[in-house]
Structure formats: C-alpha cells, structure tokens
Scaffold this motif. Structure first.
Motif, PDB file in Angstrom:
ATOM      1  N   SER A 141     -46.993  67.691 -11.325  1.00  0.00           N
ATOM      2  CA  SER A 141     -47.140  66.103 -11.402  1.00  0.00           C
ATOM      3  C   SER A 141     -46.473  65.502 -11.601  1.00  0.00           C
ATOM      4  O   SER A 141     -45.765  64.038 -12.065  1.00  0.00           O
ATOM      5  CB  SER A 141     -48.366  66.567 -12.524  1.00  0.00           C
ATOM      6  OG  SER A 141     -47.706  67.390 -13.341  1.00  0.00           O
ATOM      7  N   ASP A 142     -45.047  66.100 -11.982  1.00  0.00           N
ATOM      8  CA  ASP A 142     -43.959  64.881 -12.354  1.00  0.00           C
ATOM      9  C   ASP A 142     -42.763  64.420 -11.077  1.00  0.00           C
ATOM     10  O   ASP A 142     -43.078  65.018 -10.023  1.00  0.00           O
ATOM     11  CB  ASP A 142     -42.863  65.831 -13.408  1.00  0.00           C
ATOM     12  CG  ASP A 142     -42.055  67.008 -13.042  1.00  0.00           C
ATOM     13  OD1 ASP A 142     -41.048  67.039 -12.753  1.00  0.00           O
ATOM     14  OD2 ASP A 142     -43.037  67.956 -12.408  1.00  0.00           O
ATOM     15  N   ARG A 143     -42.455  63.061 -11.497  1.00  0.00           N
ATOM     16  CA  ARG A 143     -41.809  62.367 -10.406  1.00  0.00           C
ATOM     17  C   ARG A 143     -40.157  63.345  -9.885  1.00  0.00           C
ATOM     18  O   ARG A 143     -39.826  62.993  -9.022  1.00  0.00           O
ATOM     19  CB  ARG A 143     -40.970  60.377 -10.772  1.00  0.00           C
ATOM     20  CG  ARG A 143     -41.043  60.030  -8.962  1.00  0.00           C
ATOM     21  CD  ARG A 143     -41.224  58.876  -9.754  1.00  0.00           C
ATOM     22  NE  ARG A 143     -41.353  58.123  -8.895  1.00  0.00           N
ATOM     23  CZ  ARG A 143     -41.873  57.171  -8.528  1.00  0.00           C
ATOM     24  NH1 ARG A 143     -43.642  57.112  -8.813  1.00  0.00           N
ATOM     25  NH2 ARG A 143     -41.510  56.628  -7.601  1.00  0.00           N
ATOM     26  N   ALA A 144     -40.223  64.038 -10.700  1.00  0.00           N
ATOM     27  CA  ALA A 144     -38.447  64.976 -10.603  1.00  0.00           C
ATOM     28  C   ALA A 144     -39.134  65.742  -9.411  1.00  0.00           C
ATOM     29  O   ALA A 144     -37.695  66.122  -8.319  1.00  0.00           O
ATOM     30  CB  ALA A 144     -37.845  65.582 -12.043  1.00  0.00           C
ATOM     31  N   ALA A 145     -40.229  66.613  -9.576  1.00  0.00           N
ATOM     32  CA  ALA A 145     -40.665  67.889  -8.264  1.00  0.00           C
ATOM     33  C   ALA A 145     -40.173  66.906  -7.079  1.00  0.00           C
ATOM     34  O   ALA A 145     -40.004  67.073  -5.816  1.00  0.00           O
ATOM     35  CB  ALA A 145     -41.633  67.907  -8.754  1.00  0.00           C
ATOM     36  N   LEU A 146     -41.357  65.429  -7.280  1.00  0.00           N
ATOM     37  CA  LEU A 146     -41.057  64.668  -5.455  1.00  0.00           C
ATOM     38  C   LEU A 146     -39.104  64.569  -5.376  1.00  0.00           C
ATOM     39  O   LEU A 146     -39.700  64.841  -4.141  1.00  0.00           O
ATOM     40  CB  LEU A 146     -41.564  63.778  -6.574  1.00  0.00           C
ATOM     41  CG  LEU A 146     -41.770  62.580  -4.957  1.00  0.00           C
ATOM     42  CD1 LEU A 146     -42.370  63.076  -3.418  1.00  0.00           C
ATOM     43  CD2 LEU A 146     -42.473  61.281  -5.429  1.00  0.00           C
ATOM     44  N   PHE A 147     -38.753  64.612  -5.885  1.00  0.00           N
ATOM     45  CA  PHE A 147     -37.509  63.552  -5.974  1.00  0.00           C
ATOM     46  C   PHE A 147     -36.503  65.500  -5.527  1.00  0.00           C
ATOM     47  O   PHE A 147     -35.272  65.193  -4.631  1.00  0.00           O
ATOM     48  CB  PHE A 147     -36.720  63.191  -6.747  1.00  0.00           C
ATOM     49  CG  PHE A 147     -36.614  62.581  -7.067  1.00  0.00           C
ATOM     50  CD1 PHE A 147     -37.209  61.039  -6.486  1.00  0.00           C
ATOM     51  CD2 PHE A 147     -36.987  60.986  -8.556  1.00  0.00           C
ATOM     52  CE1 PHE A 147     -38.154  59.967  -6.617  1.00  0.00           C
ATOM     53  CE2 PHE A 147     -36.608  59.704  -8.922  1.00  0.00           C
ATOM     54  CZ  PHE A 147     -38.033  59.368  -8.037  1.00  0.00           C
ATOM     55  N   ALA A 148     -36.983  66.467  -5.757  1.00  0.00           N
ATOM     56  CA  ALA A 148     -36.328  67.607  -5.608  1.00  0.00           C
ATOM     57  C   ALA A 148     -36.842  68.051  -4.414  1.00  0.00           C
ATOM     58  O   ALA A 148     -35.458  68.523  -3.675  1.00  0.00           O
ATOM     59  CB  ALA A 148     -36.770  68.727  -6.903  1.00  0.00           C
ATOM     60  N   VAL A 149     -38.038  67.247  -4.029  1.00  0.00           N
ATOM     61  CA  VAL A 149     -37.802  68.399  -2.703  1.00  0.00           C
ATOM     62  C   VAL A 149     -37.642  67.231  -1.280  1.00  0.00           C
ATOM     63  O   VAL A 149     -37.344  67.703  -0.748  1.00  0.00           O
ATOM     64  CB  VAL A 149     -40.005  68.754  -2.647  1.00  0.00           C
ATOM     65  CG1 VAL A 149     -40.137  68.436  -1.556  1.00  0.00           C
ATOM     66  CG2 VAL A 149     -40.588  69.266  -3.476  1.00  0.00           C
ATOM     67  N   LEU A 150     -37.291  65.711  -1.914  1.00  0.00           N
ATOM     68  CA  LEU A 150     -37.150  65.217  -0.250  1.00  0.00           C
ATOM     69  C   LEU A 150     -36.038  64.954  -0.574  1.00  0.00           C
ATOM     70  O   LEU A 150     -35.169  64.955   0.669  1.00  0.00           O
ATOM     71  CB  LEU A 150     -36.729  63.524  -1.629  1.00  0.00           C
ATOM     72  CG  LEU A 150     -39.221  62.798  -0.967  1.00  0.00           C
ATOM     73  CD1 LEU A 150     -38.947  61.244  -1.815  1.00  0.00           C
ATOM     74  CD2 LEU A 150     -39.814  63.196   0.436  1.00  0.00           C
ATOM     75  N   GLY A 151     -35.235  65.451  -1.883  1.00  0.00           N
ATOM     76  CA  GLY A 151     -33.772  66.029  -1.687  1.00  0.00           C
ATOM     77  C   GLY A 151     -33.223  66.788  -1.432  1.00  0.00           C
ATOM     78  O   GLY A 151     -31.568  67.083  -0.731  1.00  0.00           O
ATOM     79  N   ALA A 152     -33.881  67.842  -0.658  1.00  0.00           N
ATOM     80  CA  ALA A 152     -33.614  69.331  -0.299  1.00  0.00           C
ATOM     81  C   ALA A 152     -33.437  69.075   1.435  1.00  0.00           C
ATOM     82  O   ALA A 152     -33.120  70.262   2.313  1.00  0.00           O
ATOM     83  CB  ALA A 152     -34.249  70.219  -0.570  1.00  0.00           C
ATOM     84  N   GLY A 153     -33.678  67.967   1.721  1.00  0.00           N
ATOM     85  CA  GLY A 153     -33.904  67.631   3.234  1.00  0.00           C
ATOM     86  C   GLY A 153     -33.716  66.191   3.388  1.00  0.00           C
ATOM     87  O   GLY A 153     -33.763  65.802   3.061  1.00  0.00           O
ATOM     88  N   PHE A 154     -33.949  66.538   5.316  1.00  0.00           N
ATOM     89  CA  PHE A 154     -33.851  64.798   5.556  1.00  0.00           C
ATOM     90  C   PHE A 154     -34.556  64.480   6.945  1.00  0.00           C
ATOM     91  O   PHE A 154     -34.355  63.406   7.413  1.00  0.00           O
ATOM     92  CB  PHE A 154     -31.530  64.735   6.488  1.00  0.00           C
ATOM     93  CG  PHE A 154     -31.593  65.500   6.128  1.00  0.00           C
ATOM     94  CD1 PHE A 154     -31.423  65.083   8.141  1.00  0.00           C
ATOM     95  CD2 PHE A 154     -31.082  67.058   6.389  1.00  0.00           C
ATOM     96  CE1 PHE A 154     -30.812  66.055   8.679  1.00  0.00           C
ATOM     97  CE2 PHE A 154     -30.672  67.598   7.212  1.00  0.00           C
ATOM     98  CZ  PHE A 154     -29.951  67.210   8.784  1.00  0.00           C
ATOM     99  N   VAL A 155     -35.648  65.468   7.199  1.00  0.00           N
ATOM    100  CA  VAL A 155     -36.640  65.145   8.625  1.00  0.00           C
ATOM    101  C   VAL A 155     -37.734  65.187   7.644  1.00  0.00           C
ATOM    102  O   VAL A 155     -38.260  66.234   6.661  1.00  0.00           O
ATOM    103  CB  VAL A 155     -36.479  66.485   9.205  1.00  0.00           C
ATOM    104  CG1 VAL A 155     -37.840  66.205  10.349  1.00  0.00           C
ATOM    105  CG2 VAL A 155     -34.955  66.138  10.082  1.00  0.00           C
ATOM    106  N   CYS A 156     -38.195  64.380   7.744  1.00  0.00           N
ATOM    107  CA  CYS A 156     -39.615  64.099   7.418  1.00  0.00           C
ATOM    108  C   CYS A 156     -41.048  64.108   8.553  1.00  0.00           C
ATOM    109  O   CYS A 156     -40.398  63.764  10.114  1.00  0.00           O
ATOM    110  CB  CYS A 156     -39.912  62.890   6.330  1.00  0.00           C
ATOM    111  SG  CYS A 156     -39.696  61.824   8.187  1.00  0.00           S
ATOM    112  N   HIS A 157     -41.786  64.230   8.350  1.00  0.00           N
ATOM    113  CA  HIS A 157     -43.461  64.217   9.658  1.00  0.00           C
ATOM    114  C   HIS A 157     -43.838  63.008   9.168  1.00  0.00           C
ATOM    115  O   HIS A 157     -44.716  62.968   8.386  1.00  0.00           O
ATOM    116  CB  HIS A 157     -44.026  65.264   9.977  1.00  0.00           C
ATOM    117  CG  HIS A 157     -43.363  66.310  10.598  1.00  0.00           C
ATOM    118  ND1 HIS A 157     -41.944  67.346   9.927  1.00  0.00           N
ATOM    119  CD2 HIS A 157     -43.029  67.105  11.645  1.00  0.00           C
ATOM    120  CE1 HIS A 157     -41.280  68.315  10.751  1.00  0.00           C
ATOM    121  NE2 HIS A 157     -42.726  67.943  11.946  1.00  0.00           N
ATOM    122  N   LEU A 158     -44.025  62.145  10.116  1.00  0.00           N
ATOM    123  CA  LEU A 158     -44.999  60.622   9.485  1.00  0.00           C
ATOM    124  C   LEU A 158     -46.565  60.812  10.093  1.00  0.00           C
ATOM    125  O   LEU A 158     -45.904  60.928  12.008  1.00  0.00           O
ATOM    126  CB  LEU A 158     -43.985  59.996  10.443  1.00  0.00           C
ATOM    127  CG  LEU A 158     -45.081  58.473  10.968  1.00  0.00           C
ATOM    128  CD1 LEU A 158     -44.850  57.520   9.336  1.00  0.00           C
ATOM    129  CD2 LEU A 158     -43.958  57.182  11.330  1.00  0.00           C
TER     130      LEU A 158
END
Length: 212
Positions: A20-37
């Motif tokens: 539930s914390d924003r830091a966890a979101l940033f960690a997941v986003l920071g570990a990659g550079f390809v997303c699925h839209l």
C-alpha cells in the motif's frame, strides 16, 4: 506515502501480497522500462507493449500505436510485471510464480511543446541514464511524429509474490518430492558496438555502467 485505494485497485484475492505504500510502486516501476498499455480501440480491447519513464507524480509512455484511441480521451490500465522465480511445489496445484507487479489506472494526457520534450527526457533517462545529454535531441519534425502521454500515479496498486512453495507443511510434504524456486532475473550485458562505428569510438561511461 500511502497509495489511495479505489474500487479498481482494491485486491480481491491474495490480499496479503498487496503493498500500500508509494515506495513499493516506485520500486516496481524503477526495476523495468517496458509496460503494457491496455486500451479499447474500435470497440475491442488491445494491449500494447511500450517503453515508459516516471517521476514522483506521473508515468510517461510512448503511445504512437494507441494514440488514435487515446486522443479521444479514455481511461487506460498500464501494467508493469517482473518475474522473479518459478515456484515448483510438490503438487501441480501449488505451482506458482514469484513476481512484482503494478497496475496504474487513469486518463492519460497527451503532451506537447516543452512538456513533450520533458516527458521524452524522463523516458530516455529512465531506460539509459545519461543518454539524453549524450545523443542528439529530437528535431521538430521528429518531435511532431512522436506521441508521449502522461498518466497520473494517483490510482495504482502493487502486488508482490515471493518465497517458497506453500505446501511444505501440508500432507504433500510426505511425498518425498523436490520442491523449491527456480530464480529468474534480467541481466544487462556489456554493450555491443554498431558494426558501422569507426574503431576509435568507444562506449561512454554511462553506457558501460548499464551492464550488470
């Protein structure tokens, strides 16, 4: 800072895997550079892989393929997933995957002018820090042919699965079968030069630093 739960981001199963914390979101986003839209195009769902970058408030993504649909203004779902291991249990039912994932919902905003240039910089620096100042910047023609969208990070969820199989203390533990995790990781290897490069041009430090 905590993520703000909504009806779309509320976990309905395996809630213990949620973060539930924003830091966890940033960690997941920071570990990659390809997303699925995920978008709806001509009345049908479409999921497009694309590159992204992010800052404290927004996810920026390249949206040329889906720009016709997004230009009309519609809610999208962007996902980022990292597979960390194959979980092999004593029974097939208990097999699984260790992973880190994030989902972001919202109405993306098409960027233009200086905002588009800034979004491109965030995207470029996320994939290869230092490359924005090293390579040639986009021309006006190139910038006009590029679609960059900003998506607020206000509505997001994070889910993480980790650890060994869950049947180590159940009846199947007596079967005498091997169980465990096969780790999976993404590795950046040393850069390979373009064959067209003159021999006296070597990779700059910020490129060689990408190898892990």
């Amino acid at each position: 800072m905590e993520l703000s739960p909504t009806e779309r981001t509320r976990l309905r199963r395996l809630r213990e895997q949620g973060r539930s914390d924003r830091a966890a979101l940033f960690a997941v986003l920071g570990a990659g550079f390809v997303c699925h839209l995920g978008v709806v195009l001509d009345g049908a769902p479409m999921v497009v892989p694309t590159v992204y970058g992010f800052d404290d408030d927004f996810l920026y993504f390249h949206g040329s393929v889906a720009s016709r649909s997004l230009a009309g203004g519609q809610t999208v779902c962007v996902t980022v997933t990292h597979v960390d291991g194959l979980v092999l249990a004593r029974s097939v039912f208990e097999h699984g995957v260790n992973y880190r994932s994030a989902m972001v919902y919202g109405l993306p905003r098409a960027l233009d002018g200086d905002d588009k240039l800034a979004g491109l910089r965030v995207l470029s620096e996320h994939a290869a820090p230092g490359q924005w100042d090293y390579a040639r910047r986009p021309s006006r023609k190139e910038l006009a042919a590029t679609s960059i969208f900003a998506l607020s990070l206000d509505e997001a969820s994070v889910k993480i699965a980790e650890g060994p199989p869950g049947d180590g203390d159940g009846p199947d533990a007596a079967l005498g079968l091997w169980a465990g995790v096969v780790p999976i990781e993404s590795v950046r290897r040393p850069p390979e030069p373009d064959p067209a490069l003159p021999g006296d041009i070597t990779a700059p430090a910020h490129i060689t630093a990408l190898a892990t």
